[in-house]
Design an enzyme around this catalytic site. Structure first.
Site, PDB file in Angstrom:
ATOM      1  N   SER A   1     -22.385  24.956 -71.987  1.00 52.87           N
ATOM      2  CA  SER A   1     -23.590  25.168 -71.181  1.00 52.87           C
ATOM      3  C   SER A   1     -24.496  26.160 -71.893  1.00 52.87           C
ATOM      4  O   SER A   1     -24.014  27.029 -72.634  1.00 52.87           O
ATOM      5  CB  SER A   1     -23.206  25.722 -69.806  1.00 52.87           C
ATOM      6  OG  SER A   1     -24.347  26.157 -69.089  1.00 52.87           O
TER       7      SER A   1
ATOM      8  N   TYR B   1     -18.209  32.360 -65.306  1.00 52.95           N
ATOM      9  CA  TYR B   1     -18.592  31.067 -65.885  1.00 52.95           C
ATOM     10  C   TYR B   1     -19.313  31.260 -67.215  1.00 52.95           C
ATOM     11  O   TYR B   1     -18.983  30.618 -68.219  1.00 52.95           O
ATOM     12  CB  TYR B   1     -19.492  30.314 -64.904  1.00 52.95           C
ATOM     13  CG  TYR B   1     -19.986  28.983 -65.420  1.00 52.95           C
ATOM     14  CD1 TYR B   1     -19.169  27.864 -65.391  1.00 52.95           C
ATOM     15  CD2 TYR B   1     -21.281  28.847 -65.925  1.00 52.95           C
ATOM     16  CE1 TYR B   1     -19.609  26.634 -65.857  1.00 52.95           C
ATOM     17  CE2 TYR B   1     -21.734  27.624 -66.397  1.00 52.95           C
ATOM     18  CZ  TYR B   1     -20.897  26.521 -66.357  1.00 52.95           C
ATOM     19  OH  TYR B   1     -21.347  25.308 -66.830  1.00 52.95           O
TER      20      TYR B   1
END
Length: 261
Positions: free
Chosen positions: A150, A163
């Protein structure tokens, strides 16, 4: 692009980007292992869609990629092919917590997120290494690992600090393994921005998900949000021999999101 008969494993392929990536591989006659953790019904729908799209073979395997024994079970489902051309480490998880809420994440939260987002790709690569090497030996060109990361791992913005950290670690691991596994295995990473999938709705609810989507459209330079099918094109490119001279790359595809943060 065409790589007829590409043998591939896609983790977390029940829905979203994993399902879209599997579907694109299927259209090119791929042999696929579709992995899911808990969404069996969705995984079976994905598998049937792949069969109809032209996949030469589709195997559905339940497995929690945070468990090493499950990673080995998933890879074992591809063993009868005698090789593995591409491993797509797509499975991921998160917890939505504001970054300034330091009490919102426990050590257990970090461990769970890292187990799926960072350790699992390592375990899958380790389990699949011999099959990936066999592909290189039979084809004369390197096989491919595609990690799904990501932009959060690059710019520090994301659903939570845990995350963001897990994806940053995955990006760094991509560089390390690209060096270690060359020349027989290429290792690259896809770094999407916001993807318009049900994942956000499950994570933070329909209202908040719509707010995030609308904010992305208003802010990003291209004034669009990516779909799973958009990102799947990049996943397929990195999995195929078209990108045979690429390794150790973290490729952003975020409609220009990184330009505003």
């Amino acid at each position: 692009m065409s790589n007829d008969g590409l043998c591939a494993i896609v983790t977390g392929a029940a829905s979203g980007l994993g399902a879209a990536s599997a579907g694109l591989l299927a259209k090119n006659g791929g042999r696929l292992v579709i992995n899911y953790s808990s969404s069996q019904k969705e995984a079976e729908v994905t598998a049937e869609s792949c069969r109809k799209a032209g996949a030469a073979e589709v195997v559905v395997v339940q497995g929690d990629v945070s468990r090493d024994e499950d990673c080995r079970k998933i890879v074992a489902a591809a063993a009868h092919w005698g090789k593995l051309d591409a491993l797509i480490n797509n499975a991921g998880t998160t917890k939505h917590v504001r970054h300034d809420n330091l009490d919102g994440l426990s050590a257990e939260d970090f461990q769970k997120i890292y187990a799926v987002n960072t350790i699992a790709p390592y375990q899958m690569i380790r389990a699949a290494r011999s099959l990936l090497d066999a592909s290189a030996k039979s084809s004369g060109g390197p096989s491919a690992v595609v990690n799904v990361s990501s932009v959060a791992g690059i710019n520090g913005n994301g659903s939570s600090v845990a995350y963001v950290s897990s994806k940053g670690a995955l990006n760094a691991m991509t560089l390390s393994l690209a060096k270690a596994l060359a020349p027989t295995i290429r290792v690259n990473t896809v770094c999407p921005g916001y993807i318009d999938t049900p994942w956000y709705i499950r994570g933070c609810g329909e209202i908040r998900a719509k707010q995030v989507r609308d904010a992305m459209v208003a802010k990003v330079p291209l004034r669009i949000v990516s779909t799973a099918e958009d990102i799947a094109q990049l996943v397929y490119f990195l999995a195929s021999s078209v990108s045979s001279n690429m390794t150790g790359e973290c490729v952003r595809m975020d409609a220009g999101m990184h330009l505003i943060w």
